[in-house]
Design an enzyme around this catalytic site. Structure first.
Site, short mmCIF file in Angstrom:
data_model
loop_
_atom_site.label_atom_id
_atom_site.label_comp_id
_atom_site.label_asym_id
_atom_site.label_seq_id
_atom_site.Cartn_x
_atom_site.Cartn_y
_atom_site.Cartn_z
N ASP A 12 -1.71 4.44 9.71
CA ASP A 12 -0.94 3.40 9.02
C ASP A 12 -0.32 4.01 7.76
O ASP A 12 -0.69 5.10 7.31
CB ASP A 12 -1.82 2.18 8.71
CG ASP A 12 -0.98 0.90 8.58
OD1 ASP A 12 0.24 1.02 8.37
OD2 ASP A 12 -1.54 -0.20 8.68
N GLU A 41 1.02 -9.16 4.84
CA GLU A 41 -0.17 -8.36 4.50
C GLU A 41 -0.98 -8.99 3.36
O GLU A 41 -1.03 -10.22 3.22
CB GLU A 41 0.26 -6.92 4.21
CG GLU A 41 0.92 -6.27 5.44
CD GLU A 41 1.15 -4.78 5.29
OE1 GLU A 41 0.26 -4.07 4.85
OE2 GLU A 41 2.26 -4.32 5.64
C1 BGC Z 1 1.26 -2.09 8.12
C2 BGC Z 1 1.54 -1.82 9.57
C3 BGC Z 1 2.97 -1.40 9.75
C4 BGC Z 1 3.28 -0.22 8.85
C5 BGC Z 1 4.72 0.24 8.95
C6 BGC Z 1 1.73 -1.00 7.22
O1 BGC Z 1 1.64 -1.40 5.90
O2 BGC Z 1 -0.13 -2.28 7.94
O3 BGC Z 1 1.25 -2.96 10.33
O4 BGC Z 1 3.21 -1.09 11.09
O5 BGC Z 1 3.02 -0.58 7.52
O6 BGC Z 1 5.58 -0.64 8.35
C1 BGC Z 2 6.74 -1.06 3.38
C2 BGC Z 2 6.00 -1.66 4.53
C3 BGC Z 2 4.60 -1.23 4.47
C4 BGC Z 2 4.00 -1.51 3.10
C5 BGC Z 2 2.63 -0.93 2.98
C6 BGC Z 2 6.09 -1.45 2.09
O1 BGC Z 2 6.76 -0.88 1.03
O2 BGC Z 2 8.05 -1.51 3.41
O3 BGC Z 2 6.53 -1.26 5.76
O4 BGC Z 2 3.91 -1.90 5.46
O5 BGC Z 2 4.79 -0.99 2.07
O6 BGC Z 2 1.92 -1.43 1.89
#
Ligand code: BGC
Ligand code: BGC
Length: 623
Positions: free
Chosen positions: A314, A512
């Site tokens: 991730d 998230e």
């Molecule tokens: C998320 C994932 C996601 C990845 C890419 C992460 O923060 O937990 O679900 O696929 O970012 O955007």
């Molecule tokens: C990104 C997301 C990612 C996240 C992780 C963001 O800045 O755009 O894709 O999941 O950070 O915390």
């Protein structure tokens, strides 16, 4: 409880159907090993490590020549990581072609696998059809529908050239305070198993080599939905989002039997369906980060379940293993079985670190070869390595992007996932020739709220975020007879004299950990809109648009009818199909609905003796 036994019978039926339909199964990824071996034999250590390195498009393109210099094998767009030239279909397609053209300048010309979070349609791109989030699809309990949604998502992703989505999320959310609850299909492992496999089949198609298929990624392995609530915010979360309760990226404290019973079935099914990639979770299992666990990544997933695809870490997750000691973090994760590293900005550091670890003998060459073999298997299976493969996007697919046909399927998904929770005095279905409806509430005319997080931007956004969709008030106007008057106010004022008040309330978009919440009560604007309509003394129907069940309080006794659509996406007409009786509701709750916050966590997997929900798992009325 009656709804359980009916539900169980229903599932057994579905499982039976499922077993028959995948009896032959997709082609094994290891069947490409002869070609993979031949290529691997030609590769230098640097070329191999490049295949394991995944930067974000922005950072890598802003360093011209880096794709060649680091032999980059994969690139991602995270949430909101749009092309520099804008967020149009054209701009995305140009971006893909540009990235691939860079890879074609390397010695071995191994094409780049481009990954994105197309988690409910190709949801970053303006004008894409946006499907309901998984929580809503869970209420449909319809694997065929989920499979079809996967096919359409794949086709729209392919229209931009991109070949990989970070989905389906097969989380099994156990506590609705978690901000990612809506990304999971259900609190019930059985339903997640059935729909997770359907989503993989839809996205990957019968054969990964089909030019209309994309690579799926089951995530987040494993137990992301089982973390316990804590008061310590996780690193990097904005303070303003602090709800004094944190679940995201936390610790899942369960024994192995419970982990296998609740959180593993979705992966077993995804692997059987041939899923080519899996994303280990940020979260921990009994204090050990999943991204660091050899037991989870290698012993259970690869050895026991026979997963032949590759693991993608991730976003920056590897560095969280031993904060402050990046080198050990990489060593632990790669040796645990991680195959590709999502290192959006620090890809150079990852590349150099891993190279150093191999030179020092801390990461065995055999582990590197295994990781690259797994990645290349997928590239061969997808036809990317074929001699006549085109490394340009197929722009003929632009014609069907966001098309009426795609929207019709999304509309079907919406109407099949709407759950009717209350219907007194026969308020629903509403006659299309009713004299006047007063539509109100903050989400009555708001595509952004309908779509929720992971839409155009990482966190989603209220308002007119994407063209082509239909809001609830627009859908109502389209559905009624020419003689019907539709009035509208956000706050519910002016309802007097209408034959019906329809109040559309719920949550604002989030994604998230930002969506972790200690309090899921309705906000004051929603409460006010309801009471304003109530004061007008007219029949009241409430529609809830939210990422999870909410604490309804007084809204439930006040409403004559109550519907929930969770996060339906762009096609609001799926909801009016139900409201006006063109579709007799069939949706059943994919999660248990609590009476109060004190009851949380509340779900069917724990403490059945204390199970006393407002609406049980599986609840849903028809007309
Ligand atoms: C998320 C994932 C996601 C990845 C890419 C992460 O923060 O937990 O679900 O696929 O970012 O955007
Ligand atoms: C990104 C997301 C990612 C996240 C992780 C963001 O800045 O755009 O894709 O999941 O950070 O915390």
């Amino acid at each position: 409880m009656k709804s359980f036994s009916i539900g169980t019978a229903f599932f057994l039926l579905l499982i039976g159907v499922h077993v028959v339909s995948t009896a032959s199964g997709p082609k094994r990824l290891s069947s490409y090993d002869p070609q993979v071996k031949a290529l691997l034999a030609k590769m230098t250590l640097e070329e191999k490590i490049g295949q394991m390195t995944q930067p974000e498009q922005g950072p890598v393109l802003s360093n011209p020549g880096d794709i060649q210099k680091y032999f980059i094998g994969s690139v991602l767009s995270g949430g909101g990581s749009d092309p520099e030239e804008g967020n149009t279909l054209e701009a995305w397609t140009n971006l893909y072609d540009r990235v691939q053209a860079e890879a074609m300048k390397t010695r071995l010309k191994i094409p780049i696998l481009y990954g994105i979070d197309a988690v409910h349609g190709h949801s970053n791109v303006e004008g894409a059809v946006i499907f309901p989030h998984n929580i809503a699809l869970g209420c449909s309990r319809d694997p065929e529908l989920v499979e079809k949604a996967g096919r359409i998502t794949a086709e729209e992703v392919r229209a931009t050239g991109i070949q990989w989505t970070f989905g389906p999320c097969v989380a099994v959310p156990q506590d609705i305070r978690w901000g990612r609850t809506y990304e999971g299909f259900s609190e019930d492992p059985e339903l997640v198993r059935i729909l997770g496999a359907a989503a993989v089949r839809g996205m990957q198609g019968a054969d990964l080599g089909d030019p209309l298929s994309i690579l799926a990624c089951a995530k987040h392995y494993v137990g992301d939905g089982g973390t316990s609530a804590s008061s310590a915010p996780r690193r990097g979360m904005p303070k303003s989002a602090a709800g004094r309760v944190w679940l995201d990226q936390g610790d899942t404290k369960v024994d192995e039997a419970a982990l296998r019973r609740i959180h593993l079935p979705g992966y077993i099914a995804a692997v059987k369906a041939g899923v080519g990639s899996i994303m280990p979770s940020y979260s921990s299992w009994n204090g050990v980060r999943c991204s660091a666990s050899k037991r989870l990544l290698t012993e259970i997933l690869k050895e026991e379940l026979g997963f032949e695809g590759f693991l993608i870490s991730d976003y920056n997750a590897i560095g969280q293993i031993q904060p402050g000691d990046y080198k050990s973090s990489v060593e632990i994760s790669i040796n645990a079985g991680m195959d590709m590293a999502m290192e959006p900005n620090n890809y150079r550091r990852f590349f150099d670190t891993l190279k150093g670890l191999v030179a020092e003998g801390r990461v065995p060459t055999a582990r590197i070869d295994d990781a690259v073999t797994r990645i290349l298997r997928v590239k061969f299976a997808m036809g990317m390595m074929d001699e006549d493969a085109s490394h340009k996007a197929d722009r003929s697919l632009h014609a069907s992007f966001g098309s009426a046909e795609h929207r019709a399927l999304a509309r079907e998904a919406v109407r099949k996932s709407v759950v009717l929770l209350k219907n007194e005095k026969k308020v629903l279905p509403v006659s299309k020739s009713i004299k006047r409806i007063h539509v109100c509430g903050k989400s009555a005319d708001n595509i952004g709220n309908q779509c929720g997080g992971w839409t155009v931007q990482w966190q989603g956004k209220s308002g007119n975020v994407t063209p082509g969709g239909t809001t609830i008030v627009e859908a109502v106007k389209k559905a009624v007879s020419p003689g019907t008057e539709i009035t509208y106010s956000i706050d519910g004022s002016g309802a007097e004299g209408a034959a019906l008040g329809l109040v559309v309330i719920g949550e604002l978009p989030y994604a998230e950990g930002v969506g972790d919440r200690a309090d899921l009560s309705l906000d004051s604007a929603d409460v006010r809109a309801i009471s304003n309509v109530k004061k007008a003394g007219i029949p009241l129907a409430v529609l809830l648009i939210s990422g999870r069940p909410m604490i309804l309080g007084n809204a439930l006794p006040q409403a004559d009818a109550l519907l929930v659509s969770f996060l339906p996406g762009t096609e609001g007409s799926g909801i009016t199909d139900v409201i006006f009786g063109d579709y007799n509701p069939t949706g059943k709750l994919s999660l248990s609905w609590p009476k109060s916050m004190e009851q949380l966590p509340l779900n069917i997997n724990h403490g059945k003796e204390k199970y006393d929900p407002l609406f049980p798992y599986g609840y849903g009325l028809s007309y």
